[in-house]
Design a protein around this motif. Structure first.
Motif, mmCIF file in Angstrom:
data_model
loop_
_atom_site.group_PDB
_atom_site.id
_atom_site.type_symbol
_atom_site.label_atom_id
_atom_site.label_comp_id
_atom_site.label_asym_id
_atom_site.label_seq_id
_atom_site.Cartn_x
_atom_site.Cartn_y
_atom_site.Cartn_z
ATOM 1 N N ASN A 48 -5.841 9.991 -5.617
ATOM 2 C CA ASN A 48 -4.881 9.055 -6.191
ATOM 3 C C ASN A 48 -3.495 9.378 -5.643
ATOM 4 O O ASN A 48 -3.135 10.544 -5.494
ATOM 5 C CB ASN A 48 -4.870 9.165 -7.715
ATOM 6 C CG ASN A 48 -6.210 8.796 -8.315
ATOM 7 O OD1 ASN A 48 -6.781 7.774 -7.957
ATOM 8 N ND2 ASN A 48 -6.714 9.626 -9.194
ATOM 9 N N PHE A 49 -2.756 8.354 -5.344
ATOM 10 C CA PHE A 49 -1.402 8.563 -4.842
ATOM 11 C C PHE A 49 -0.459 7.650 -5.611
ATOM 12 O O PHE A 49 -0.834 6.588 -6.099
ATOM 13 C CB PHE A 49 -1.315 8.319 -3.331
ATOM 14 C CG PHE A 49 -1.847 6.989 -2.897
ATOM 15 C CD1 PHE A 49 -1.010 5.889 -2.795
ATOM 16 C CD2 PHE A 49 -3.188 6.836 -2.588
ATOM 17 C CE1 PHE A 49 -1.502 4.662 -2.397
ATOM 18 C CE2 PHE A 49 -3.686 5.616 -2.178
ATOM 19 C CZ PHE A 49 -2.846 4.526 -2.085
ATOM 20 N N ASP A 50 0.768 8.116 -5.737
ATOM 21 C CA ASP A 50 1.770 7.405 -6.532
ATOM 22 C C ASP A 50 2.601 6.422 -5.718
ATOM 23 O O ASP A 50 3.170 5.490 -6.267
ATOM 24 C CB ASP A 50 2.714 8.412 -7.206
ATOM 25 C CG ASP A 50 1.963 9.362 -8.116
ATOM 26 O OD1 ASP A 50 1.001 8.921 -8.770
ATOM 27 O OD2 ASP A 50 2.332 10.555 -8.154
ATOM 28 N N SER A 51 2.679 6.652 -4.425
ATOM 29 C CA SER A 51 3.525 5.811 -3.584
ATOM 30 C C SER A 51 3.059 5.930 -2.134
ATOM 31 O O SER A 51 2.223 6.771 -1.803
ATOM 32 C CB SER A 51 4.990 6.249 -3.702
ATOM 33 O OG SER A 51 5.121 7.584 -3.231
ATOM 34 N N HIS A 85 3.788 9.365 -0.812
ATOM 35 C CA HIS A 85 2.808 10.325 -1.321
ATOM 36 C C HIS A 85 1.487 10.192 -0.559
ATOM 37 O O HIS A 85 0.856 11.203 -0.214
ATOM 38 C CB HIS A 85 2.609 10.126 -2.829
ATOM 39 C CG HIS A 85 1.725 11.154 -3.447
ATOM 40 N ND1 HIS A 85 0.868 10.852 -4.469
ATOM 41 C CD2 HIS A 85 1.563 12.473 -3.191
ATOM 42 C CE1 HIS A 85 0.198 11.947 -4.817
ATOM 43 N NE2 HIS A 85 0.604 12.940 -4.060
ATOM 44 N N LEU A 86 1.052 8.985 -0.277
ATOM 45 C CA LEU A 86 -0.159 8.765 0.512
ATOM 46 C C LEU A 86 -0.015 9.373 1.903
ATOM 47 O O LEU A 86 -0.911 10.060 2.386
ATOM 48 C CB LEU A 86 -0.463 7.268 0.615
ATOM 49 C CG LEU A 86 -1.576 6.870 1.585
ATOM 50 C CD1 LEU A 86 -2.910 7.461 1.155
ATOM 51 C CD2 LEU A 86 -1.656 5.369 1.710
ATOM 52 N N LEU A 87 1.121 9.131 2.536
ATOM 53 C CA LEU A 87 1.344 9.686 3.870
ATOM 54 C C LEU A 87 1.360 11.209 3.836
ATOM 55 O O LEU A 87 0.854 11.864 4.753
ATOM 56 C CB LEU A 87 2.648 9.136 4.451
ATOM 57 C CG LEU A 87 2.642 7.624 4.739
ATOM 58 C CD1 LEU A 87 4.023 7.160 5.181
ATOM 59 C CD2 LEU A 87 1.582 7.273 5.755
ATOM 60 N N TYR A 88 1.913 11.784 2.779
ATOM 61 C CA TYR A 88 1.913 13.239 2.621
ATOM 62 C C TYR A 88 0.471 13.752 2.511
ATOM 63 O O TYR A 88 0.106 14.740 3.151
ATOM 64 C CB TYR A 88 2.729 13.636 1.391
ATOM 65 C CG TYR A 88 2.572 15.094 1.031
ATOM 66 C CD1 TYR A 88 3.269 16.072 1.736
ATOM 67 C CD2 TYR A 88 1.716 15.484 0.013
ATOM 68 C CE1 TYR A 88 3.101 17.420 1.424
ATOM 69 C CE2 TYR A 88 1.548 16.823 -0.306
ATOM 70 C CZ TYR A 88 2.246 17.788 0.398
ATOM 71 O OH TYR A 88 2.074 19.108 0.096
ATOM 72 N N LEU A 89 -0.355 13.084 1.686
ATOM 73 C CA LEU A 89 -1.750 13.503 1.541
ATOM 74 C C LEU A 89 -2.489 13.425 2.872
ATOM 75 O O LEU A 89 -3.236 14.337 3.238
ATOM 76 C CB LEU A 89 -2.455 12.643 0.495
ATOM 77 C CG LEU A 89 -2.044 12.853 -0.956
ATOM 78 C CD1 LEU A 89 -2.697 11.820 -1.852
ATOM 79 C CD2 LEU A 89 -2.400 14.260 -1.408
ATOM 80 N N LEU A 138 -3.974 16.970 4.350
ATOM 81 C CA LEU A 138 -5.415 17.208 4.224
ATOM 82 C C LEU A 138 -6.031 17.351 5.606
ATOM 83 O O LEU A 138 -5.726 16.589 6.525
ATOM 84 C CB LEU A 138 -6.085 16.063 3.465
ATOM 85 C CG LEU A 138 -5.772 15.987 1.982
ATOM 86 C CD1 LEU A 138 -6.283 14.688 1.384
ATOM 87 C CD2 LEU A 138 -6.408 17.164 1.265
ATOM 88 N N THR A 139 -6.910 18.317 5.729
ATOM 89 C CA THR A 139 -7.584 18.537 7.013
ATOM 90 C C THR A 139 -8.826 17.656 7.101
ATOM 91 O O THR A 139 -9.342 17.165 6.089
ATOM 92 C CB THR A 139 -7.980 20.012 7.165
ATOM 93 O OG1 THR A 139 -8.944 20.326 6.158
ATOM 94 C CG2 THR A 139 -6.771 20.922 7.054
ATOM 95 N N LEU A 140 -9.316 17.503 8.295
ATOM 96 C CA LEU A 140 -10.522 16.704 8.503
ATOM 97 C C LEU A 140 -11.720 17.282 7.751
ATOM 98 O O LEU A 140 -12.450 16.520 7.109
ATOM 99 C CB LEU A 140 -10.817 16.560 9.995
ATOM 100 C CG LEU A 140 -11.976 15.639 10.350
ATOM 101 C CD1 LEU A 140 -11.739 14.235 9.818
ATOM 102 C CD2 LEU A 140 -12.184 15.614 11.858
ATOM 103 N N PRO A 141 -11.950 18.595 7.763
ATOM 104 C CA PRO A 141 -13.065 19.135 6.970
ATOM 105 C C PRO A 141 -12.915 18.849 5.470
ATOM 106 O O PRO A 141 -13.917 18.597 4.788
ATOM 107 C CB PRO A 141 -13.021 20.639 7.252
ATOM 108 C CG PRO A 141 -12.360 20.754 8.584
ATOM 109 C CD PRO A 141 -11.371 19.633 8.630
ATOM 110 N N GLU A 142 -11.701 18.876 4.955
ATOM 111 C CA GLU A 142 -11.487 18.554 3.529
ATOM 112 C C GLU A 142 -11.835 17.091 3.258
ATOM 113 O O GLU A 142 -12.480 16.776 2.254
ATOM 114 C CB GLU A 142 -10.042 18.831 3.123
ATOM 115 C CG GLU A 142 -9.680 20.297 3.065
ATOM 116 C CD GLU A 142 -8.200 20.529 2.836
ATOM 117 O OE1 GLU A 142 -7.885 21.512 2.145
ATOM 118 O OE2 GLU A 142 -7.366 19.746 3.343
#
Length: 101
Positions: A19-22, A25-29, A33-37
């Protein structure tokens, strides 16, 4: 108002969702986040969906069988042979409960 109803929707409460707030925030996630994650999240979501689908198929299958059986008349019981009721001596002193006192 929309946020209130989103909290009650089933897909919003599923685990493994990001879930992202904006938009920032989505771009930060996406940047952190790594590809394996992300692949692990995807695998977890796939397994959850398979389990939910199997549960739904079983539920609806059981419901259809129960609905079909509910409309059937009860099966007739075979007529009991007319035999005398066994005496207490025959029951071996077990009494009416069927178990020793």
């Amino acid at each position: 108002r929309v946020a209130y109803f989103m909290e009650w929707s089933s897909f919003y409460r599923y685990p493994y969702l990001l879930n992202f707030d904006s938009i920032p925030h989505l771009l930060y996630l996406l940047a952190t986040l790594t590809l394996p994650e992300l692949l692990a999240l995807s695998t977890s979501m796939r397994r959850l969906n398979e389990r939910l689908r199997a549960d739904e198929v079983a539920f609806w299958g059981n419901l259809l069988v129960a609905s079909a059986c509910a409309g059937l008349p009860p099966s007739p019981r075979p007529a009991a042979a007319s035999s005398p009721t066994p005496s207490p001596a025959f029951l071996g002193g077990l009494g009416s409960g069927g178990f020793g006192a």
